[in-house]
Design a protein around this motif. Structure first.
Motif, PDB file in Angstrom:
ATOM      1  N   VAL A  70      77.894 -11.568   0.712  1.00 59.37           N
ATOM      2  CA  VAL A  70      77.452 -11.292   1.638  1.00 59.37           C
ATOM      3  C   VAL A  70      77.980  -9.867   2.511  1.00 59.37           C
ATOM      4  CG1 VAL A  70      78.667 -11.944   4.394  1.00 59.37           C
ATOM      5  CG2 VAL A  70      78.604 -13.676   2.569  1.00 59.37           C
ATOM      6  N   ILE A  71      76.891  -9.433   2.254  1.00 61.03           N
ATOM      7  CA  ILE A  71      76.393  -7.456   3.247  1.00 61.03           C
ATOM      8  C   ILE A  71      76.469  -7.836   4.575  1.00 61.03           C
ATOM      9  CG2 ILE A  71      75.433  -5.765   2.391  1.00 61.03           C
ATOM     10  CD1 ILE A  71      74.889  -6.714  -0.457  1.00 61.03           C
ATOM     11  N   GLU A  72      77.367  -6.954   5.310  1.00 61.20           N
ATOM     12  CA  GLU A  72      76.764  -6.661   6.384  1.00 61.20           C
ATOM     13  C   GLU A  72      76.436  -8.224   7.811  1.00 61.20           C
ATOM     14  OE1 GLU A  72      74.359  -3.926   7.243  1.00 61.20           O
ATOM     15  OE2 GLU A  72      75.241  -2.457   6.617  1.00 61.20           O
ATOM     16  N   GLY A  73      77.624  -9.301   6.911  1.00 61.50           N
ATOM     17  CA  GLY A  73      76.984 -10.899   7.749  1.00 61.50           C
ATOM     18  C   GLY A  73      75.971 -11.549   7.483  1.00 61.50           C
ATOM     19  N   ASN A  74      75.110 -10.632   6.103  1.00 59.92           N
ATOM     20  CA  ASN A  74      73.601 -11.715   5.817  1.00 59.92           C
ATOM     21  C   ASN A  74      74.032 -11.643   3.804  1.00 59.92           C
ATOM     22  OD1 ASN A  74      72.394 -10.472   8.288  1.00 59.92           O
ATOM     23  ND2 ASN A  74      71.865  -8.556   7.665  1.00 59.92           N
TER      24      ASN A  74
ATOM     25  N   ASP B 262      67.427  -8.476  -5.994  1.00 60.46           N
ATOM     26  CA  ASP B 262      67.911  -8.240  -4.541  1.00 60.46           C
ATOM     27  C   ASP B 262      67.476  -9.877  -4.085  1.00 60.46           C
ATOM     28  OD1 ASP B 262      69.753  -8.625  -2.136  1.00 60.46           O
ATOM     29  OD2 ASP B 262      69.169  -6.501  -2.095  1.00 60.46           O
ATOM     30  N   VAL B 263      67.620 -10.299  -3.196  1.00 58.87           N
ATOM     31  CA  VAL B 263      67.545 -11.765  -3.012  1.00 58.87           C
ATOM     32  C   VAL B 263      67.438 -12.027  -1.354  1.00 58.87           C
ATOM     33  CG1 VAL B 263      65.871 -13.876  -2.599  1.00 58.87           C
ATOM     34  CG2 VAL B 263      66.229 -12.995  -5.068  1.00 58.87           C
ATOM     35  N   PRO B 264      67.489 -12.143  -0.242  1.00 58.85           N
ATOM     36  CA  PRO B 264      68.055 -11.640   1.405  1.00 58.85           C
ATOM     37  C   PRO B 264      68.454 -13.264   0.788  1.00 58.85           C
ATOM     38  CG  PRO B 264      66.965 -10.233   0.955  1.00 58.85           C
ATOM     39  CD  PRO B 264      66.346 -11.263  -0.419  1.00 58.85           C
ATOM     40  N   VAL B 265      69.203 -14.073   1.681  1.00 59.93           N
ATOM     41  CA  VAL B 265      68.669 -15.936   2.235  1.00 59.93           C
ATOM     42  C   VAL B 265      67.884 -15.549   3.405  1.00 59.93           C
ATOM     43  CG1 VAL B 265      70.055 -17.399   2.277  1.00 59.93           C
ATOM     44  CG2 VAL B 265      70.603 -16.531   0.807  1.00 59.93           C
TER      45      VAL B 265
END
Length: 548
Positions: free
Chosen positions: A477-481, A513-516
């Motif tokens: 989790v990076i900066e809430g994402n 890197d795959v943003p959910v």
């Protein structure tokens, strides 16, 4: 003797009143100037009134007085000449001449408007610049009690960067009286891309400005040096060394007495010393950006678009008539400032048939036939994406994103601060991307329009593909994402694309890197599953652009 003294006193009073009127109104001594005709009529009427007061004792005597009759006749003659000159100079009888005052070229959008890097995009409009300027001034405790910030905020290119500059001005008449000896000590410069605000202090103060009351008032200073010149809108600029100047375009009338206005010359006035340089438009130094006022350029293009088939058609049938949309913005190209505005039909629909770019230094105009959304429709689309936040859109800036004409819009809160950015495709204005930063906004926009690309500093980064079996997958989790990080097995791994062919471009180790939030389907994958992705290699972990 009394009559002689009385006549002499009347002449003195007349000259004094005329002098005061001239000093206050400073009209150009030029038959093309409406102010000159007003001054002439005022003097004639004043002479008649003073004569009547001294010589006429009754209404009947006034009717029979030859001098009053002749004088009244001359006043009426001047009014008739002025009225006839106005009519004969108008588009009503000169439609073809007005239509040819501006002759646009047809431009190629992708060739003329290159993709620019983030640090060259002017992110602020004038209102936002004023907020920053006032905030900067408020922090200068040694000046804030004596000076205020002028609301000019001219947008120029300074050393290759888009900036707005504006001088300080005296806070009141008393502050002028106590400070005018040393002049105005500084001007404010705001970088429109980085939002950096600087108060530039001068070794010697600005002596000539709009804030002066007497002979050093810039308009009066110019009038006494150039009594016949009719000046258009003045702008405040700085040269490449940061020296402040007033750029003073001189009107040129090409149709009759008062019609066909354009710019014939330009006077460059050093705001510190008052020294003036008078040059023809074609000889104007390249550091000057604002010779032709934006309003004048828009007016000239409207003549070109609406008078295409004559004046009567522009009022009644309106066949083939085009006009600019309401509002305009500025674009920095090739170290010049260009005015951008859309072009639409006079029927008042909510779409554009194209847009124009008009050079403020040379008057060069280019028309681009790109149909799509009118600016205010695009602004409404952007505001609709953040309607829960109540942000308001600024007037769009035209950009080239992936060779697509794109509206770039800043979204501001109630305090006037920029909170988000939007990109709207001109041809498909339902395609709206929103981002907290310009980079995030462009990334979302490229994905939306299907280029599959990413960018770094405004330049398109190569799109690559990878396929194989997942060796390892981890969540963070990076900066809430939430993000999933994927590593592939080396056996059977397939890589293709521009970055895969250049040694040292892909990061080591090779992590994706795959943003959910963008690709929620990634949660269904596990170790050993087959996966194919598009990615760019501009970050330590390769940024995924699509899953397949």
């Amino acid at each position: 003797m009394r009559k002689g003294k009385s006549k002499f006193l009347a002449v003195i009073i007349l000259v004094l009143l005329a002098g005061i009127y001239y000093y206050v109104t400073i009209p150009a001594i030029n038959i093309h100037s409406s102010g000159f005709w007003t001054f002439l009529l005022a003097v004639m009427v004043l002479i008649l009134v003073m004569y009547a007061v001294r010589r006429v004792r009754s209404v009947q005597e006034a009717k029979n007085n030859k001098v009053l009759k002749i004088g009244t006749g001359l006043v009426l003659l001047v009014l008739v000449v002025y009225g006839a000159g106005t009519l004969l100079s108008s588009p009503v009888v000169n439609a073809k001449k007005y239509q040819k005052l501006l002759e646009p070229e047809t431009g190629n959008f992708t060739e003329d408007i290159e993709q620019i890097s983030y640090d060259q995009i002017p992110l602020l409009d004038k209102d936002s610049a004023e907020l920053l300027g006032n905030r900067k001034m408020g922090s200068m405790v040694d000046m804030v009690s004596q000076f205020e910030v002028s609301n000019l905020y001219s947008q120029i290119n300074y050393q290759g960067r888009p900036v707005r500059v504006t001088p300080l001005e005296y806070a009141s008449f008393i502050k002028w009286f106590t400070n005018q000896k040393d002049g105005i000590p500084a001007y404010i410069m705001i970088d429109m891309a980085t939002q950096d605000t600087e108060l530039v202090k001068l070794k010697e103060g600005i002596k000539y400005s709009e804030a002066e009351y007497l002979n050093r008032n810039i308009y009066r200073h110019l009038r006494f040096q150039y009594p016949t010149y009719i000046f258009d809108q003045l702008s405040f600029e700085i040269n490449e060394d940061g020296v402040p100047y007033w750029i003073c375009p001189v009107k040129k009338y090409t149709i009759g007495l008062f019609g066909g206005q354009t710019i014939g010359r330009v006077v460059l006035c050093n705001a510190v010393t008052g020294e003036c340089q008078d040059v023809a438009v074609e000889d104007c130094p390249t550091w000057v950006d604002r010779v032709y006022p934006a309003d004048l350029l828009v007016e000239l293009y409207n003549y070109h678009g609406t008078l295409i088939n004559g004046f009567i058609n522009s009022v009644l049938g309106q066949k083939g008539c085009l006009k600019t949309t309401e509002g305009y913005n500025y674009l920095a190209l090739n170290d010049d400032v260009w005015v951008y505005t859309g072009v639409t039909s006079v029927s008042g629909d909510r779409s554009n048939v194209g847009f124009v770019l008009m050079n403020q230094r040379t008057k060069e105009t280019k028309y681009y036939e790109v149909s799509g959304a009118e600016e205010y429709s695009a602004m409404g689309s952007a505001e609709g994406q953040v309607q829960n936040l109540g942000y308001k859109a600024t007037f769009p800036l035209l950009l080239n994103i992936a060779n697509e004409p794109t509206y770039f819009i800043a979204l501001k809160d109630e305090a006037g601060l920029v909170k988000k950015y939007a990109m709207v495709n001109i041809q498909k204005y339902q395609n709206v991307a929103i981002g907290d930063t310009v980079a995030d906004c462009e990334k979302a926009y490229r994905k939306l329009i299907g280029t599959g690309g990413n960018s770094q500093n405004g330049e398109v980064v190569g799109v690559n593909t990878v396929s194989g079996k997942i060796k390892r997958i981890a969540q963070a989790v990076i900066e809430g994402n939430s993000h999933f990080y994927v590593v592939f097995e080396e056996d059977g791994l397939k890589l293709d694309g521009p970055d895969t062919k250049a040694e040292g471009v892909l990061p080591e180790p090779l992590i994706f890197d795959v943003p959910v939030a963008d690709y929620p389907e990634i949660v269904a994958y596990d170790v050993g599953d087959e996966l194919q992705m598009e990615f760019s290699a501009d970050t330590p972990a390769c940024q995924v652009l699509s899953l397949k």
